[in-house]
Motif scaffolding. Structure first.
Motif, PDB file in Angstrom:
ATOM      1  N   ASN A 665      15.288   3.418   1.914  1.00 16.07           N
ATOM      2  CA  ASN A 665      15.972   2.244   2.453  1.00 16.07           C
ATOM      3  C   ASN A 665      15.991   1.141   1.397  1.00 16.07           C
ATOM      4  OD1 ASN A 665      16.480  -0.273   3.787  1.00 16.07           O
ATOM      5  ND2 ASN A 665      16.017   0.718   5.753  1.00 16.07           N
ATOM      6  N   ALA A 666      17.183   0.647   1.075  1.00 18.21           N
ATOM      7  CA  ALA A 666      17.340  -0.316  -0.015  1.00 18.21           C
ATOM      8  C   ALA A 666      16.479  -1.550   0.188  1.00 18.21           C
ATOM      9  CB  ALA A 666      18.814  -0.710  -0.151  1.00 18.21           C
ATOM     10  N   GLN A 667      16.332  -2.016   1.435  1.00 19.40           N
ATOM     11  CA  GLN A 667      15.550  -3.228   1.693  1.00 19.40           C
ATOM     12  C   GLN A 667      14.044  -3.006   1.527  1.00 19.40           C
ATOM     13  OE1 GLN A 667      16.739  -4.443   5.621  1.00 19.40           O
ATOM     14  NE2 GLN A 667      18.515  -5.585   4.872  1.00 19.40           N
ATOM     15  N   ASP A 668      13.625  -1.739   1.568  1.00 25.45           N
ATOM     16  CA  ASP A 668      12.188  -1.446   1.511  1.00 25.45           C
ATOM     17  C   ASP A 668      11.778  -0.703   0.248  1.00 25.45           C
ATOM     18  OD1 ASP A 668      11.708  -2.623   3.997  1.00 25.45           O
ATOM     19  OD2 ASP A 668      12.174  -0.773   5.078  1.00 25.45           O
ATOM     20  N   LEU A 669      12.662  -0.628  -0.723  1.00 23.57           N
ATOM     21  CA  LEU A 669      12.317   0.090  -1.948  1.00 23.57           C
ATOM     22  C   LEU A 669      11.080  -0.489  -2.616  1.00 23.57           C
ATOM     23  CD1 LEU A 669      15.831   0.757  -3.535  1.00 23.57           C
ATOM     24  CD2 LEU A 669      14.285   2.414  -2.469  1.00 23.57           C
ATOM     25  N   TRP A 670      10.854  -1.780  -2.434  1.00 20.45           N
ATOM     26  CA  TRP A 670       9.703  -2.429  -3.065  1.00 20.45           C
ATOM     27  C   TRP A 670       8.377  -1.874  -2.560  1.00 20.45           C
ATOM     28  CZ3 TRP A 670       6.125  -4.914  -0.039  1.00 20.45           C
ATOM     29  CH2 TRP A 670       6.509  -5.229   1.272  1.00 20.45           C
ATOM     30  N   LYS A 671       8.403  -1.204  -1.400  1.00 19.65           N
ATOM     31  CA  LYS A 671       7.170  -0.666  -0.840  1.00 19.65           C
ATOM     32  C   LYS A 671       6.703   0.605  -1.544  1.00 19.65           C
ATOM     33  CE  LYS A 671       7.805  -2.443   3.884  1.00 19.65           C
ATOM     34  NZ  LYS A 671       7.918  -2.073   5.320  1.00 19.65           N
ATOM     35  N   ASN A 672       7.578   1.260  -2.294  1.00 24.32           N
ATOM     36  CA  ASN A 672       7.167   2.461  -3.002  1.00 24.32           C
ATOM     37  C   ASN A 672       5.992   2.161  -3.930  1.00 24.32           C
ATOM     38  OD1 ASN A 672       8.812   4.731  -2.194  1.00 24.32           O
ATOM     39  ND2 ASN A 672      10.553   3.597  -3.024  1.00 24.32           N
ATOM     40  N   ASP A 673       4.980   2.977  -3.860  1.00 28.29           N
ATOM     41  CA  ASP A 673       3.755   2.874  -4.660  1.00 28.29           C
ATOM     42  C   ASP A 673       2.866   1.716  -4.218  1.00 28.29           C
ATOM     43  OD1 ASP A 673       2.321   4.313  -6.496  1.00 28.29           O
ATOM     44  OD2 ASP A 673       2.842   3.017  -8.178  1.00 28.29           O
ATOM     45  N   ALA A 674       3.147   1.120  -3.053  1.00 27.92           N
ATOM     46  CA  ALA A 674       2.255   0.089  -2.513  1.00 27.92           C
ATOM     47  C   ALA A 674       1.115   0.755  -1.743  1.00 27.92           C
ATOM     48  CB  ALA A 674       3.028  -0.842  -1.585  1.00 27.92           C
ATOM     49  N   ARG A 677      -1.398  -0.179   4.093  1.00 30.98           N
ATOM     50  CA  ARG A 677      -1.911  -1.442   4.621  1.00 30.98           C
ATOM     51  C   ARG A 677      -3.073  -1.250   5.577  1.00 30.98           C
ATOM     52  NH1 ARG A 677       2.694  -3.514   8.908  1.00 30.98           N
ATOM     53  NH2 ARG A 677       2.847  -1.617  10.130  1.00 30.98           N
ATOM     54  N   ASN A 678      -3.833  -2.327   5.696  1.00 30.23           N
ATOM     55  CA  ASN A 678      -4.935  -2.376   6.652  1.00 30.23           C
ATOM     56  C   ASN A 678      -5.948  -1.251   6.438  1.00 30.23           C
ATOM     57  OD1 ASN A 678      -6.065  -3.957   8.654  1.00 30.23           O
ATOM     58  ND2 ASN A 678      -5.281  -2.687  10.306  1.00 30.23           N
ATOM     59  N   THR A 679      -6.085  -0.791   5.178  1.00 26.69           N
ATOM     60  CA  THR A 679      -6.964   0.325   4.857  1.00 26.69           C
ATOM     61  C   THR A 679      -7.817  -0.022   3.640  1.00 26.69           C
ATOM     62  OG1 THR A 679      -5.317   1.898   5.695  1.00 26.69           O
ATOM     63  CG2 THR A 679      -7.058   2.776   4.281  1.00 26.69           C
ATOM     64  N   PRO A 680      -9.142  -0.066   3.766  1.00 23.76           N
ATOM     65  CA  PRO A 680      -9.993  -0.349   2.601  1.00 23.76           C
ATOM     66  C   PRO A 680      -9.819   0.726   1.528  1.00 23.76           C
ATOM     67  CG  PRO A 680     -11.239  -0.491   4.656  1.00 23.76           C
ATOM     68  CD  PRO A 680      -9.930   0.121   4.994  1.00 23.76           C
ATOM     69  N   TYR A 681      -9.900   0.317   0.251  1.00 22.87           N
ATOM     70  CA  TYR A 681      -9.767   1.308  -0.813  1.00 22.87           C
ATOM     71  C   TYR A 681     -11.030   1.455  -1.654  1.00 22.87           C
ATOM     72  CZ  TYR A 681      -8.730  -2.652  -3.991  1.00 22.87           C
ATOM     73  OH  TYR A 681      -8.779  -3.809  -4.733  1.00 22.87           O
ATOM     74  N   LEU A 716      -3.777  -7.022   5.188  1.00 23.26           N
ATOM     75  CA  LEU A 716      -3.299  -6.900   6.556  1.00 23.26           C
ATOM     76  C   LEU A 716      -1.913  -6.276   6.606  1.00 23.26           C
ATOM     77  CD1 LEU A 716      -4.189  -7.641   9.443  1.00 23.26           C
ATOM     78  CD2 LEU A 716      -2.987  -9.805   9.173  1.00 23.26           C
ATOM     79  N   GLU A 717      -1.064  -6.581   5.648  1.00 22.92           N
ATOM     80  CA  GLU A 717       0.294  -6.052   5.589  1.00 22.92           C
ATOM     81  C   GLU A 717       0.516  -5.369   4.242  1.00 22.92           C
ATOM     82  OE1 GLU A 717       2.311  -6.006   8.044  1.00 22.92           O
ATOM     83  OE2 GLU A 717       1.450  -7.476   9.431  1.00 22.92           O
ATOM     84  N   THR A 718       1.617  -4.642   4.143  1.00 22.08           N
ATOM     85  CA  THR A 718       1.987  -4.029   2.871  1.00 22.08           C
ATOM     86  C   THR A 718       2.338  -5.126   1.867  1.00 22.08           C
ATOM     87  OG1 THR A 718       2.877  -2.123   4.064  1.00 22.08           O
ATOM     88  CG2 THR A 718       3.539  -2.387   1.755  1.00 22.08           C
ATOM     89  N   ILE A 719       1.760  -5.029   0.667  1.00 24.83           N
ATOM     90  CA  ILE A 719       2.062  -6.009  -0.376  1.00 24.83           C
ATOM     91  C   ILE A 719       2.575  -5.276  -1.610  1.00 24.83           C
ATOM     92  CG2 ILE A 719       0.267  -7.549   0.495  1.00 24.83           C
ATOM     93  CD1 ILE A 719      -1.386  -6.823  -2.001  1.00 24.83           C
ATOM     94  N   LYS A 721       2.967  -3.809  -5.311  1.00 23.99           N
ATOM     95  CA  LYS A 721       1.914  -3.376  -6.221  1.00 23.99           C
ATOM     96  C   LYS A 721       1.622  -4.420  -7.290  1.00 23.99           C
ATOM     97  CE  LYS A 721       0.473   0.475  -9.144  1.00 23.99           C
ATOM     98  NZ  LYS A 721       0.826   1.806  -9.707  1.00 23.99           N
ATOM     99  N   GLU A 722       2.677  -5.138  -7.740  1.00 22.20           N
ATOM    100  CA  GLU A 722       2.471  -6.107  -8.816  1.00 22.20           C
ATOM    101  C   GLU A 722       1.620  -7.304  -8.374  1.00 22.20           C
ATOM    102  OE1 GLU A 722       6.751  -6.652  -7.249  1.00 22.20           O
ATOM    103  OE2 GLU A 722       5.384  -4.998  -7.787  1.00 22.20           O
ATOM    104  N   LEU A 723       1.428  -7.479  -7.053  1.00 21.08           N
ATOM    105  CA  LEU A 723       0.598  -8.583  -6.571  1.00 21.08           C
ATOM    106  C   LEU A 723      -0.862  -8.177  -6.378  1.00 21.08           C
ATOM    107  CD1 LEU A 723       2.962 -10.241  -3.930  1.00 21.08           C
ATOM    108  CD2 LEU A 723       2.681 -10.798  -6.357  1.00 21.08           C
ATOM    109  N   GLU A 724      -1.165  -6.909  -6.587  1.00 18.97           N
ATOM    110  CA  GLU A 724      -2.535  -6.433  -6.407  1.00 18.97           C
ATOM    111  C   GLU A 724      -3.444  -6.969  -7.514  1.00 18.97           C
ATOM    112  OE1 GLU A 724      -2.568  -2.209  -6.279  1.00 18.97           O
ATOM    113  OE2 GLU A 724      -1.165  -2.065  -4.599  1.00 18.97           O
ATOM    114  N   PRO A 725      -4.755  -7.030  -7.259  1.00 17.18           N
ATOM    115  CA  PRO A 725      -5.684  -7.477  -8.306  1.00 17.18           C
ATOM    116  C   PRO A 725      -5.757  -6.456  -9.435  1.00 17.18           C
ATOM    117  CG  PRO A 725      -6.881  -6.679  -6.385  1.00 17.18           C
ATOM    118  CD  PRO A 725      -5.448  -6.726  -5.983  1.00 17.18           C
ATOM    119  N   GLY A 726      -6.156  -6.902 -10.591  1.00 19.46           N
ATOM    120  CA  GLY A 726      -6.233  -6.025 -11.746  1.00 19.46           C
ATOM    121  C   GLY A 726      -7.627  -5.508 -11.968  1.00 19.46           C
ATOM    122  N   GLY A 727      -7.911  -5.191 -13.257  1.00 19.40           N
ATOM    123  CA  GLY A 727      -9.222  -4.666 -13.597  1.00 19.40           C
ATOM    124  C   GLY A 727      -9.333  -3.182 -13.338  1.00 19.40           C
TER     125      GLY A 727
END
Length: 797
Positions: A665-674, A677-681, A716-719, A721-727
Motif C-alpha cells: 500500500n503506497a500510504q504505508d510503504l514507510w512501515k516496511n522494515d519497521a 509495535r508494542n513489542t519489547p526487543y 506504542l505505535e509503529t514508528i 526505522k530512521e527514528l529508532e535509537p542508534g548504537g
C-alpha cells in the motif's frame, strides 16, 4: 464484609483440614525394565531401609527420602540383582530408569543416573524453559514474576494482582501462545486458572515451549506454549499458606492429598483465595477544571480491585488391572475484577466491572497395554462458563474519585448488564506405541466445541426487531490432529522427532461492530478452514554434559473464539480473520561445566504472514486484525553458576529483531522494515541467591535473593526505522518520537528471603517488589504498581 467472610472461611479450612503427617522431603520414583525395554513387574526395589515392589507397568515409588547418598538394590526372580548408589538433593524428586539383565548374561559395567523431571524437561529435544515452582514455593512472590526472570519470556499485565496476563515468547504474543494444564488445553477455564492468580504451591513446574511444540500438547500454537504441571502428590501431604501485602493484598490457600500405602487410590483438594485493592498511584492525565488543560499527576487507582476463589477436589483409582489411573476431578471458581480505565489510561471509571464463574467436572483415564508398549491417555470435560459485564452507571467519575451524575448510562459509552453463557466440551486422546527401545510413535487428538449465547438489556438489537443480538447463538468448533515419530540413533546420542499436524475449525456468529447503527440478518457469518503443519526437531548429545539441538517448523494458527466473537467488553467481533501461517527455526547449545556452571545459547528465526494483533479502532473499542507480515530473528543467552558453597547466580538476556515487510500500500510503504509495535526487543535479568543451614538454630535454613530486570524502551505505535535509537543493536539513546508513544527503559529490582524453622514444617517468606519504586509500564503504556511489601507464612506436612 462478603470478602472478609470468605477470607475467614478459608482460614478456618486451612487450619482444620488434617491429613496423615508426612514430611515433604521428596522421593525417588522410576521404572524397572528388562534388557529389551519391557516393563518388569514385581521387582523388589530397596533404597536404604525402605523397599517397595514395581507395578505391572514397571513403575515404583518410595517417598520421604532425605537428601544425601543412598544405596539402591533392585532384584527380581530370573534376573541379576542390580546394586549402585545415588545422590539425592534436598528439593528434587529423582526419576530413575533401571534395566535388569536375565540370569546367565554377563555384564561389564552397570551405572544408574537420576535426574529430576524438571532437569529432564530442560534437556529434551524440543526446547522448553522450565520454571521450577516447587523449589521456590515458600517465597512471597508470584508466578508472573518468576516467569519474567526466564530467558526470552515476558509476562505483561495491565495493573496489579489479577490483571489479565499477556505472555510474549520470542516476540510472539497473545493468542499465539497456548496454555495447558498437565498437557490439556485450558481455554475452558476462562480467567479462573491462569498465571496471574495461581499460587506457587499448586504447581510442580512451568514448562515454556518456544516455537515447536511436542505432539502431546495438541494445539495450533504459533509462538509457543505454557504447560502448567500440577504438583505431584504422593503419600499424605498438607501445604497451607497465607500472604499479606501492600495495596490490601491477601492470598490464602491449602493444598492437601492422601495416597494409600499400596498406591491403589488417592484423593485430595486445593483451595485458594486472592484479594487485592490494587490501589497504587499512577501518573495519569488530569484535566484542570479551570483551564481544561491536561496535567499529569499521580492519582490513586480507586476502582482497580480483584478477588477470586478457586477450589478443586479429586479422587483417583490407581494401579488396577483395568486402569493405571482413573481420576475424577471437580473444579470451580468465581472472580470479580473492577475496571479502572479503558485500554489506555485516559479516563477514570468508578463502577464498571466484570465477573466470571464456572464449575468444571472432568475425567481422565490412563492405561498401558502390551507389556507397556501401548499407552492410552484420555481426558474429557464439559462446563458452562458464565461471564458478566456491568456498566450501568448514569454518571461519570474523575481521577479524584468524584462522581458527576448525568442522563447517559454507562461510563464506557457502551452500557451493559450482560450475561454470557458458553457451553464448552473438550476431548483429548493421546496414544503412544513403543515400536522398539529406540523408536516410538505418538498420536494426539483434541476436540473443542463451544456454543455461546446470552442477554444484555442495554445491548444492540437486530434491526427492526426486539431480538437481543447477544441472544443469537455463536458456535466454535476446532479439531487438532497430531502424529510424531521419535527415533534414537548412534547409541542414543542423536534424537530425532518428526511431527505432522492437521487443523480444522468452523465458527458462526454475528459480525457486530458495536458502533454500527443497524445489525441485520446479513451480518451473520459462517467461517471455516483446514490446514496442515509439519515440524522437525533434533538433539545431538556431544558429551554427557553438552548437547546441541535445533528445530524447523511450518505451521498455522487458527483464529480463536475471542478474536472472532469479541469479549463483550471492548473487543469487537471480526469474522474476516484469516489463519496465521509461519516458518519458524531455532538452534541452541547447552553445556554444564564441572557441575557448577551451565551455559545455554539459542538463536531463532520467524517469518509470519497475517499476524493477528489486537489494535485500537473506534474508541474505546479494539479489534483483532490480520496485520502486515512479520519477519525477524533473535538470540538469547542464559547462564547459571554456583560460584561458592552457599551462593548461586543467574543471568540471561534476549534480543529480538522482528520487523514488518511486504507492505505494498503506497500510504504505508514507510512501515516496511519497521519494528513490530508494542513489542519489547531487548530485556535482561540477573539474580543472586544465598543458601545457609544452621543459621540461628540446628536444622534451620535461610535463603536470601535479589533479582534485577531491565527492559529496553519499545513503542506504542509503529514508528519509521530512521527514528529508532542508534548504537549497537539499538541499545543506546532513545527514539526521536513523541514521548507519549515511547514506553521508556525500565528497571525492576526485587529482594527477599525465606526462613525455614528448625521443625521443618514452618516457613516464613518476605519480599520487597520494585524496591527502587520506579515507574513501570506495560501494554498500551498502562502503569504497574510501585514499591510494595509482602509477607508469607507457609506450613507443610
Amino acid at each position: 464484609m462478603y470478602m472478609k467472610y470468605r477470607l475467614y472461611s478459608i482460614i478456618f479450612l486451612v487450619f482444620n483440614i488434617v491429613f496423615a503427617q508426612a514430611q515433604s522431603v521428596g522421593g525417588i520414583h522410576g521404572s524397572i525394565y528388562t534388557e529389551k525395554g519391557q516393563p518388569l513387574a514385581d521387582a523388589t526395589v530397596r533404597i536404604g531401609s525402605q523397599s517397595t515392589s514395581s507395578l505391572s507397568n514397571g513403575a515404583f515409588s518410595i517417598n520421604n527420602i532425605p537428601a544425601g547418598k543412598h544405596a539402591i538394590q533392585v532384584s527380581a526372580i530370573g534376573y541379576q540383582t542390580f546394586q549402585d548408589s545415588i545422590l539425592k538433593t534436598a528439593q528434587d524428586d529423582l526419576k530413575l530408569e533401571i534395566r535388569l539383565l536375565a540370569n546367565g548374561q554377563r555384564i561389564q559395567e552397570v551405572s544408574v543416573t537420576g535426574k529430576s523431571e524438571t532437569q529432564q524437561v530442560r534437556e529434551q529435544t524440543i526446547r522448553a524453559v522450565v520454571v521450577d515452582t516447587r523449589a521456590v514455593s515458600t517465597q512471597a512472590t508470584t508466578l508472573t514474576d518468576l516467569m519474567n526472570r526466564s530467558t526470552g519470556v515476558r509476562i505483561r499485565q495491565n495493573g496489579g494482582l489479577g490483571s489479565r496476563p499477556e505472555i510474549s515468547i520470542n516476540g510472539f504474543q497473545g493468542k499465539a501462545i497456548k496454555y495447558f494444564k498437565d498437557g490439556i488445553p485450558i481455554d475452558y477455564m476462562g480467567d479462573g486458572y491462569n498465571i496471574a492468580s495461581l499460587p506457587l504451591e499448586v504447581l510442580e513446574r512451568i514448562e515454556v515451549y518456544k516455537g515447536v511444540l511436542p505432539v502431546s500438547l495438541g494445539a495450533d500454537a504459533l509462538g509457543g506454549a505454557v504447560n502448567l504441571v500440577p504438583a505431584k502428590r504422593r503419600g499424605a501431604q498438607l501445604n497451607a499458606f497465607y500472604e499479606i501485602g501492600s495495596f490490601n493484598t491477601h492470598r490464602i490457600g491449602v493444598v492437601a492429598s492422601r495416597e494409600s500405602n499400596d498406591q491403589k487410590w488417592a484423593y485430595g483438594t486445593e483451595l485458594f483465595f486472592n484479594h487485592a485493592d490494587n490501589d497504587y498511584k499512577a501518573l495519569v492525565g488530569v484535566r484542570d477544571p479551570n483551564t481544561a488543560n491536561l496535567e499529569y499527576k499521580r492519582m490513586r487507582m480507586f476502582h482497580n480491585g480483584f478477588e477470586n476463589f478457586y477450589g478443586e477436589a479429586f479422587v483417583a483409582l490407581q494401579n488396577r488391572s483395568w486402569a493405571d489411573e482413573l481420576r475424577l476431578s471437580v473444579a470451580g471458581f468465581a472472580l470479580e475484577r473492577e475496571q479502572q480505565h479503558p485500554a489506555l489510561m485516559t479516563d477514570a471509571y468508578g463502577a464498571a466491572m466484570g465477573k466470571q464463574q464456572t464449575v468444571v467436572p472432568s475425567l481422565r483415564y490412563k492405561k498401558s497395554f502390551l507389556d507397556g508398549k501401548l499407552s492410552v491417555d484420555q481426558f474429557a470435560s464439559y462446563n458452562n462458563l458464565k461471564t458478566r459485564r456491568i456498566d450501568t452507571l448514569m454518571g461519570r467519575y474523575d481521577w479524584y474519585g468524584e462522581f458527576t451524575p448525568n442522563s447517559t448510562r454507562g461510563e464506557s459509552r457502551l452500557p451493559s448488564l450482560s450475561r454470557v453463557n458458553e457451553n464448552q466440551l473438550i476431548l483429548r486422546t493421546n496414544i503412544g506405541y513403543q515400536i522398539n527401545p529406540t523408536t516410538k510413535l505418538d498420536f494426539n487428538y483434541v476436540f473443542t466445541d463451544a456454543q455461546r449465547d446470552g442477554e444484555d438489556p442495554y445491548g444492540p438489537r437486530l434491526d427492526g426487531t426486539d431480538i437481543d443480538v447477544l441472544s443469537l447463538q455463536s458456535t466454535y468448533q476446532k479439531q487438532v490432529f497430531g502424529v510424531s515419530l521419535d527415533k534414537y540413533w548412534l547409541e542414543e546420542k542423536l534424537h530425532n522427532q518428526l511431527m505432522g499436524k492437521y487443523y480444522r475449525y468452523n465458527a458462526s456468529g454475528i459480525q457486530n461492530t458495536w458502533f454500527s447503527t443497524n445489525i441485520t440478518e446479513a451480518d451473520k457469518r459462517n467461517v471455516s478452514g483446514n490446514y496442515w503443519g509439519i515440524a522437525e526437531a533434533l538433539r545431538y548429545r556431544i558429551t554427557p554434559q553438552a548437547f546441541v539441538r535445533g528445530s524447523l517448523e511450518y505451521t498455522y494458527r487458527l483464529p480463536e473464539r475471542e478474536e472472532l466473537f469479541g469479549n463483550n467488553i471492548f473487543v469487537v467481533p471480526n469474522f474476516e480473520l484469516e489463519a496465521e501461517k509461519s516458518l519458524n527455526a531455532s538452534l541452541g547449545y547447552q553445556q554444564t561445566f564441572a557441575g557448577s556452571l551451565t551455559v545455554e545459547a539459542n538463536t531463532f528465526y520467524r517469518n509470519t504472514k497475517g499476524l493477528i494483533l489486537l489494535v485500537p479502532i473506534q474508541a474505546p473499542n479494539a479489534q483483532y486484525q490480520n496485520q502486515e507480515n512479520v519477519r525477524g530473528f533473535g538470540f538469547d543467552l542464559d547462564i547459571n553458576y554456583r560460584f561458592a558453597k552457599h551462593y548461586r547466580a543467574m543471568a540471561n538476556a534476549t534480543w529480538q529483531n522482528l520487523r514488518l515487510h511486504g507492505i505494498t500500500n503506497a500510504q504505508d510503504l514507510w512501515k516496511n522494515d519497521a519494528r513490530l509495535r508494542n513489542t519489547p526487543y531487548f530485556f535482561a535479568n540477573a539474580g543472586i541467591q544465598s543458601d545457609y543451614n544452621n543459621v540461628f538454630s540446628t536444622n534451620d535454613n535461610l535463603k536470601a535473593f535479589v533479582n534485577y530486570n531491565f527492559m529496553r524502551e519499545f513503542y506504542l505505535e509503529t514508528i519509521p526505522k530512521e527514528l529508532e535509537p542508534g548504537g549497537f543493536l539499538g541499545l543506546s539513546g532513545q527514539a526521536n518520537i513523541n514521548s507519549n508513544l515511547r514506553i521508556p527503559n525500565q528497571h525492576l529490582l526485587n529482594a527477599g528471603f525465606t526462613y525455614k524453622l528448625p521443625t521443618g514444617h514452618i516457613h516464613l517468606g518476605a519480599e520487597v517488589r520494585n524496591l527502587l519504586d520506579k515507574d513501570l509500564y506495560d501494554y498500551y503504556r498502562v502503569q504497574r504498581p510501585g514499591r510494595s511489601f509482602h509477607l508469607k507464612l507457609s506450613y507443610q506436612l
